[in-house]
Enzyme design. Structure first.
Site: not given
Ligand code: NAP
Length: 282
Positions: A75, A96, A112, A227
Protein backbone atom coordinates in the site's frame (compact mmCIF):
# COMPACT_ATOMS: atom_id res chain seq x y z
CA UNK A 1 -28.27 -8.09 -39.26
CA UNK A 2 -27.03 -7.32 -35.71
CA UNK A 3 -29.17 -5.08 -33.55
CA UNK A 4 -27.84 -2.87 -30.75
CA UNK A 5 -27.94 -5.66 -28.15
CA UNK A 6 -25.85 -8.13 -30.16
CA UNK A 7 -22.64 -6.19 -29.66
CA UNK A 8 -20.34 -7.30 -26.80
CA UNK A 9 -20.10 -4.71 -24.04
CA UNK A 10 -16.34 -3.96 -23.69
CA UNK A 11 -14.83 -6.04 -20.86
CA UNK A 12 -12.87 -3.79 -18.48
CA UNK A 13 -10.02 -5.47 -16.62
CA UNK A 14 -9.27 -5.06 -12.93
CA UNK A 15 -7.21 -6.97 -10.36
CA UNK A 16 -6.14 -7.09 -6.76
CA UNK A 17 -2.36 -7.18 -6.32
CA UNK A 18 -0.58 -8.31 -3.16
CA UNK A 19 1.73 -10.91 -1.67
CA UNK A 20 0.14 -13.30 -0.88
CA UNK A 21 -3.17 -12.71 -2.63
CA UNK A 22 -4.70 -16.11 -3.39
CA UNK A 23 -6.95 -15.85 -0.30
CA UNK A 24 -8.49 -12.55 -1.45
CA UNK A 25 -12.27 -12.25 -1.65
CA UNK A 26 -12.01 -9.20 -3.94
CA UNK A 27 -12.57 -11.10 -7.24
CA UNK A 28 -15.82 -12.56 -5.87
CA UNK A 29 -16.96 -9.19 -4.49
CA UNK A 30 -16.25 -7.22 -7.67
CA UNK A 31 -17.85 -9.83 -9.95
CA UNK A 32 -20.98 -9.67 -7.75
CA UNK A 33 -21.00 -5.85 -8.02
CA UNK A 34 -20.53 -5.99 -11.80
CA UNK A 35 -23.36 -8.48 -12.24
CA UNK A 36 -25.64 -6.30 -10.09
CA UNK A 37 -24.77 -3.23 -12.23
CA UNK A 38 -25.04 -5.03 -15.58
CA UNK A 39 -21.33 -4.60 -16.37
CA UNK A 40 -18.97 -7.16 -17.85
CA UNK A 41 -15.59 -7.03 -16.16
CA UNK A 42 -12.54 -9.22 -15.73
CA UNK A 43 -11.13 -9.26 -12.16
CA UNK A 44 -8.02 -11.29 -11.25
CA UNK A 45 -5.96 -11.86 -8.10
CA UNK A 46 -2.33 -11.28 -9.06
CA UNK A 47 0.61 -11.98 -6.75
CA UNK A 48 3.52 -9.61 -7.35
CA UNK A 49 7.05 -10.36 -6.13
CA UNK A 50 8.28 -8.34 -3.18
CA UNK A 51 10.67 -5.88 -4.84
CA UNK A 52 8.79 -6.24 -8.14
CA UNK A 53 5.84 -3.99 -7.40
CA UNK A 54 6.65 -1.03 -9.64
CA UNK A 55 7.47 -3.18 -12.67
CA UNK A 56 4.37 -5.26 -12.02
CA UNK A 57 2.17 -2.14 -11.99
CA UNK A 58 3.72 -0.86 -15.22
CA UNK A 59 3.11 -4.24 -16.89
CA UNK A 60 -0.54 -4.28 -15.84
CA UNK A 61 -1.04 -0.70 -17.03
CA UNK A 62 0.55 -1.54 -20.39
CA UNK A 63 -1.62 -4.67 -20.51
CA UNK A 64 -4.78 -2.51 -20.54
CA UNK A 65 -5.96 -2.88 -16.93
CA UNK A 66 -8.24 -0.04 -15.85
CA UNK A 67 -7.84 -0.31 -12.10
CA UNK A 68 -6.23 -2.23 -9.27
CA UNK A 69 -6.87 -2.92 -5.63
CA UNK A 70 -3.65 -3.04 -3.65
CA UNK A 71 -3.25 -5.12 -0.51
CA UNK A 72 -0.42 -6.01 1.86
CA UNK A 73 2.48 -5.36 1.67
CA UNK A 74 2.29 -2.84 -1.18
CA UNK A 75 0.00 0.00 0.00
CA UNK A 76 2.87 2.42 0.65
CA UNK A 77 4.65 1.56 -2.60
CA UNK A 78 1.33 2.16 -4.37
CA UNK A 79 1.26 5.66 -2.94
CA UNK A 80 4.80 6.27 -4.20
CA UNK A 81 3.98 5.07 -7.72
CA UNK A 82 0.85 7.26 -8.02
CA UNK A 83 1.14 10.47 -10.09
CA UNK A 84 -1.92 11.95 -8.36
CA UNK A 85 -3.50 11.16 -4.99
CA UNK A 86 -6.95 11.69 -3.55
CA UNK A 87 -6.94 13.78 -0.37
CA UNK A 88 -7.76 10.73 1.72
CA UNK A 89 -4.86 8.72 0.22
CA UNK A 90 -2.45 11.60 0.74
CA UNK A 91 -3.53 12.02 4.35
CA UNK A 92 -3.48 8.26 5.01
CA UNK A 93 -0.05 7.92 3.37
CA UNK A 94 -1.20 4.72 1.67
CA UNK A 95 -3.08 3.67 -1.47
CA UNK A 96 -5.40 0.66 -1.74
CA UNK A 97 -7.02 1.61 -5.07
CA UNK A 98 -5.38 2.60 -8.34
CA UNK A 99 -7.12 4.03 -11.41
CA UNK A 100 -5.20 4.09 -14.68
CA UNK A 101 -6.51 7.20 -16.45
CA UNK A 102 -6.78 7.33 -20.25
CA UNK A 103 -3.88 9.81 -20.44
CA UNK A 104 -1.55 7.35 -18.64
CA UNK A 105 -1.79 9.05 -15.24
CA UNK A 106 -1.79 6.72 -12.23
CA UNK A 107 -4.38 7.97 -9.70
CA UNK A 108 -4.16 6.59 -6.14
CA UNK A 109 -7.02 6.51 -3.64
CA UNK A 110 -7.57 4.99 -0.20
CA UNK A 111 -11.04 3.58 0.46
CA UNK A 112 -10.31 1.55 3.64
CA UNK A 113 -11.34 4.21 6.16
CA UNK A 114 -14.50 5.13 4.27
CA UNK A 115 -15.34 1.40 4.18
CA UNK A 116 -15.01 1.19 7.97
CA UNK A 117 -17.26 4.21 8.53
CA UNK A 118 -19.90 2.98 6.02
CA UNK A 119 -19.99 -0.40 7.72
CA UNK A 120 -20.41 0.95 11.24
CA UNK A 121 -22.87 3.74 10.36
CA UNK A 122 -24.87 2.37 7.42
CA UNK A 123 -24.77 -1.40 7.90
CA UNK A 124 -24.68 -1.61 11.69
CA UNK A 125 -26.85 1.51 12.05
CA UNK A 126 -24.58 3.11 14.68
CA UNK A 127 -24.12 6.84 14.24
CA UNK A 128 -20.65 7.83 15.41
CA UNK A 129 -21.44 11.49 16.03
CA UNK A 130 -20.89 12.34 19.68
CA UNK A 131 -19.33 8.95 20.55
CA UNK A 132 -16.03 8.31 22.28
CA UNK A 133 -13.97 5.98 20.12
CA UNK A 134 -10.74 4.11 20.88
CA UNK A 135 -8.67 3.06 17.88
CA UNK A 136 -6.28 0.24 18.78
CA UNK A 137 -3.26 0.00 16.47
CA UNK A 138 -1.13 2.49 14.55
CA UNK A 139 -0.31 0.67 11.32
CA UNK A 140 -1.59 1.36 7.81
CA UNK A 141 -5.23 0.44 8.49
CA UNK A 142 -5.40 2.68 11.57
CA UNK A 143 -3.79 5.58 9.69
CA UNK A 144 -6.32 5.23 6.86
CA UNK A 145 -9.21 5.28 9.34
CA UNK A 146 -8.36 8.45 11.29
CA UNK A 147 -9.62 11.14 8.90
CA UNK A 148 -12.90 9.37 7.94
CA UNK A 149 -13.56 8.74 11.65
CA UNK A 150 -12.89 12.38 12.54
CA UNK A 151 -15.30 13.51 9.82
CA UNK A 152 -18.19 11.70 11.56
CA UNK A 153 -18.13 14.21 14.42
CA UNK A 154 -16.90 11.89 17.17
CA UNK A 155 -16.86 13.42 20.66
CA UNK A 156 -13.32 12.07 21.13
CA UNK A 157 -10.87 9.94 19.17
CA UNK A 158 -8.14 8.19 21.16
CA UNK A 159 -5.41 5.98 19.73
CA UNK A 160 -3.41 3.37 21.59
CA UNK A 161 -0.79 0.97 20.28
CA UNK A 162 1.63 -1.70 21.52
CA UNK A 163 4.46 0.59 20.38
CA UNK A 164 3.30 3.80 22.08
CA UNK A 165 5.52 6.07 19.98
CA UNK A 166 3.70 5.08 16.77
CA UNK A 167 0.33 6.06 18.30
CA UNK A 168 1.80 9.37 19.41
CA UNK A 169 3.13 10.09 15.91
CA UNK A 170 -0.22 9.21 14.37
CA UNK A 171 -2.06 11.60 16.71
CA UNK A 172 0.44 14.38 15.95
CA UNK A 173 0.06 13.85 12.18
CA UNK A 174 -3.71 14.39 12.40
CA UNK A 175 -3.75 17.24 14.90
CA UNK A 176 -4.54 19.80 12.18
CA UNK A 177 -7.62 17.85 11.09
CA UNK A 178 -9.31 17.20 14.40
CA UNK A 179 -8.98 16.35 18.05
CA UNK A 180 -6.99 13.12 18.42
CA UNK A 181 -5.13 11.98 21.51
CA UNK A 182 -2.62 9.17 21.90
CA UNK A 183 -2.90 7.07 25.06
CA UNK A 184 -0.31 4.67 26.45
CA UNK A 185 -1.87 1.27 27.25
CA UNK A 186 -1.63 2.04 30.97
CA UNK A 187 -3.61 5.30 30.46
CA UNK A 188 -6.44 3.54 28.61
CA UNK A 189 -7.66 1.72 31.73
CA UNK A 190 -8.89 4.91 33.36
CA UNK A 191 -11.33 5.65 30.53
CA UNK A 192 -14.52 4.22 29.00
CA UNK A 193 -15.28 4.14 25.28
CA UNK A 194 -18.53 3.76 23.31
CA UNK A 195 -16.76 2.17 20.33
CA UNK A 196 -13.46 0.25 20.34
CA UNK A 197 -11.99 -0.53 16.89
CA UNK A 198 -9.23 -3.12 16.71
CA UNK A 199 -6.92 -2.11 13.86
CA UNK A 200 -4.08 -4.40 14.92
CA UNK A 201 -3.01 -7.56 13.15
CA UNK A 202 -2.78 -9.44 16.49
CA UNK A 203 -5.75 -11.64 15.55
CA UNK A 204 -3.87 -13.05 12.54
CA UNK A 205 -1.78 -15.01 15.05
CA UNK A 206 -4.73 -15.78 17.34
CA UNK A 207 -3.83 -12.96 19.76
CA UNK A 208 -5.69 -10.03 21.28
CA UNK A 209 -3.97 -6.66 21.82
CA UNK A 210 -3.19 -6.11 25.47
CA UNK A 211 -6.00 -3.92 26.89
CA UNK A 212 -7.71 -3.54 30.28
CA UNK A 213 -11.11 -5.27 30.45
CA UNK A 214 -12.73 -2.13 31.86
CA UNK A 215 -12.62 0.07 28.74
CA UNK A 216 -16.15 -0.50 27.44
CA UNK A 217 -18.99 1.84 28.39
CA UNK A 218 -22.53 0.43 28.82
CA UNK A 219 -23.87 -0.62 25.40
CA UNK A 220 -20.42 -0.25 23.79
CA UNK A 221 -19.54 -1.66 20.38
CA UNK A 222 -16.41 -3.67 19.63
CA UNK A 223 -15.30 -3.71 16.00
CA UNK A 224 -12.46 -5.87 14.66
CA UNK A 225 -11.08 -4.91 11.23
CA UNK A 226 -10.00 -8.54 10.88
CA UNK A 227 -12.68 -10.82 9.42
CA UNK A 228 -13.15 -14.53 9.69
CA UNK A 229 -15.74 -17.30 9.33
CA UNK A 230 -15.71 -17.50 13.12
CA UNK A 231 -15.79 -14.81 15.82
CA UNK A 232 -12.29 -13.31 15.96
CA UNK A 233 -10.16 -13.44 19.15
CA UNK A 234 -10.90 -9.72 19.73
CA UNK A 235 -14.65 -10.27 19.38
CA UNK A 236 -14.50 -13.17 21.85
CA UNK A 237 -12.47 -11.09 24.29
CA UNK A 238 -14.90 -8.15 24.01
CA UNK A 239 -17.83 -10.47 24.70
CA UNK A 240 -16.01 -11.81 27.76
CA UNK A 241 -15.88 -8.15 28.94
CA UNK A 242 -19.68 -7.93 28.68
CA UNK A 243 -19.97 -6.38 25.19
CA UNK A 244 -23.05 -7.65 23.38
CA UNK A 245 -22.39 -5.94 20.04
CA UNK A 246 -19.13 -7.20 18.51
CA UNK A 247 -18.50 -7.24 14.75
CA UNK A 248 -15.73 -8.28 12.40
CA UNK A 249 -14.40 -6.42 9.33
CA UNK A 250 -16.18 -8.30 6.54
CA UNK A 251 -18.56 -5.39 5.98
CA UNK A 252 -15.60 -2.98 5.88
CA UNK A 253 -13.98 -5.17 3.21
CA UNK A 254 -17.09 -5.06 1.03
CA UNK A 255 -17.66 -1.33 1.59
CA UNK A 256 -14.08 -0.38 0.68
CA UNK A 257 -14.52 -2.49 -2.45
CA UNK A 258 -17.74 -0.62 -3.30
CA UNK A 259 -15.87 2.68 -3.04
CA UNK A 260 -13.18 1.35 -5.42
CA UNK A 261 -15.86 0.10 -7.81
CA UNK A 262 -17.44 3.56 -7.77
CA UNK A 263 -14.12 5.22 -8.61
CA UNK A 264 -13.60 2.91 -11.60
CA UNK A 265 -17.16 2.60 -12.92
CA UNK A 266 -18.96 5.70 -11.63
CA UNK A 267 -21.71 3.64 -10.02
CA UNK A 268 -21.87 2.60 -6.34
CA UNK A 269 -23.19 -0.95 -5.98
CA UNK A 270 -25.46 -2.13 -3.18
CA UNK A 271 -23.48 -4.06 -0.61
CA UNK A 272 -25.95 -5.86 1.69
CA UNK A 273 -26.59 -8.90 -0.52
CA UNK A 274 -22.84 -9.28 -1.19
CA UNK A 275 -22.04 -9.18 2.54
CA UNK A 276 -24.79 -11.74 3.18
CA UNK A 277 -23.58 -14.15 0.52
CA UNK A 278 -19.96 -13.95 1.73
CA UNK A 279 -21.16 -14.47 5.29
CA UNK A 280 -23.11 -17.57 4.30
CA UNK A 281 -20.16 -18.87 2.27
CA UNK A 282 -22.13 -19.00 -1.00
P1 NAP B 1 0.17 -3.13 9.87
O1 NAP B 1 0.41 -1.87 9.15
O2 NAP B 1 1.17 -4.24 9.79
O3 NAP B 1 -0.01 -2.73 11.43
C1 NAP B 1 -0.15 -3.73 12.40
C2 NAP B 1 -0.59 -3.12 13.73
O4 NAP B 1 -0.92 -4.20 14.63
C3 NAP B 1 0.47 -2.29 14.45
O5 NAP B 1 -0.16 -1.24 15.14
C4 NAP B 1 1.09 -3.31 15.42
O6 NAP B 1 1.65 -2.72 16.56
C5 NAP B 1 -0.15 -4.07 15.83
N1 NAP B 1 0.11 -5.42 16.33
C6 NAP B 1 0.56 -6.49 15.65
N2 NAP B 1 0.62 -7.58 16.44
C7 NAP B 1 0.19 -7.18 17.67
C8 NAP B 1 0.00 -7.83 18.92
N3 NAP B 1 0.28 -9.12 19.07
N4 NAP B 1 -0.48 -7.13 19.96
C9 NAP B 1 -0.78 -5.81 19.82
N5 NAP B 1 -0.63 -5.13 18.66
C10 NAP B 1 -0.15 -5.81 17.60
O7 NAP B 1 -1.22 -3.80 9.46
P2 NAP B 1 -2.52 -3.03 8.88
O8 NAP B 1 -2.45 -2.96 7.40
O9 NAP B 1 -2.69 -1.80 9.65
O10 NAP B 1 -3.68 -4.09 9.20
C11 NAP B 1 -4.17 -4.24 10.54
C12 NAP B 1 -5.37 -5.19 10.53
O11 NAP B 1 -6.45 -4.61 9.81
C13 NAP B 1 -5.08 -6.55 9.88
O12 NAP B 1 -5.69 -7.56 10.67
C14 NAP B 1 -5.79 -6.44 8.53
O13 NAP B 1 -6.24 -7.72 8.07
C15 NAP B 1 -6.97 -5.56 8.90
N6 NAP B 1 -7.53 -4.82 7.73
C16 NAP B 1 -8.82 -5.09 7.38
C17 NAP B 1 -9.39 -4.41 6.31
C18 NAP B 1 -10.82 -4.72 5.93
O14 NAP B 1 -11.24 -4.31 4.83
N7 NAP B 1 -11.58 -5.38 6.78
C19 NAP B 1 -8.65 -3.46 5.58
C20 NAP B 1 -7.33 -3.20 5.97
C21 NAP B 1 -6.78 -3.90 7.07
P3 NAP B 1 3.19 -2.24 16.61
O15 NAP B 1 3.19 -0.86 16.02
O16 NAP B 1 3.53 -2.27 18.03
O17 NAP B 1 3.99 -3.22 15.78
Amino acid sequence: MKDLFDFEIPRQRFAVVGHPVAHSKSPQIHQAFAEQCGLKIGYDAIQLDRGGFIQGIRNLQAGGFKGLNVTLPFKEEARAVSDELSDRARIAGAVNTILFADDGTVFGDNTDGAGLVFDIQDNMGIKLTGRRLLLVGAGGAARGAVQPLLETGLAALSITNRTAERARRLAVDFQQIGSVQALAIEQVGGQRFDVVVNATSAGLSGQVPELPNTIFSDGAIAYDMLYSNHPTPFMLWARSCGVSHAADGLGMLVEQAAESFFLWNNVRPKTDSVIQSLRSGS
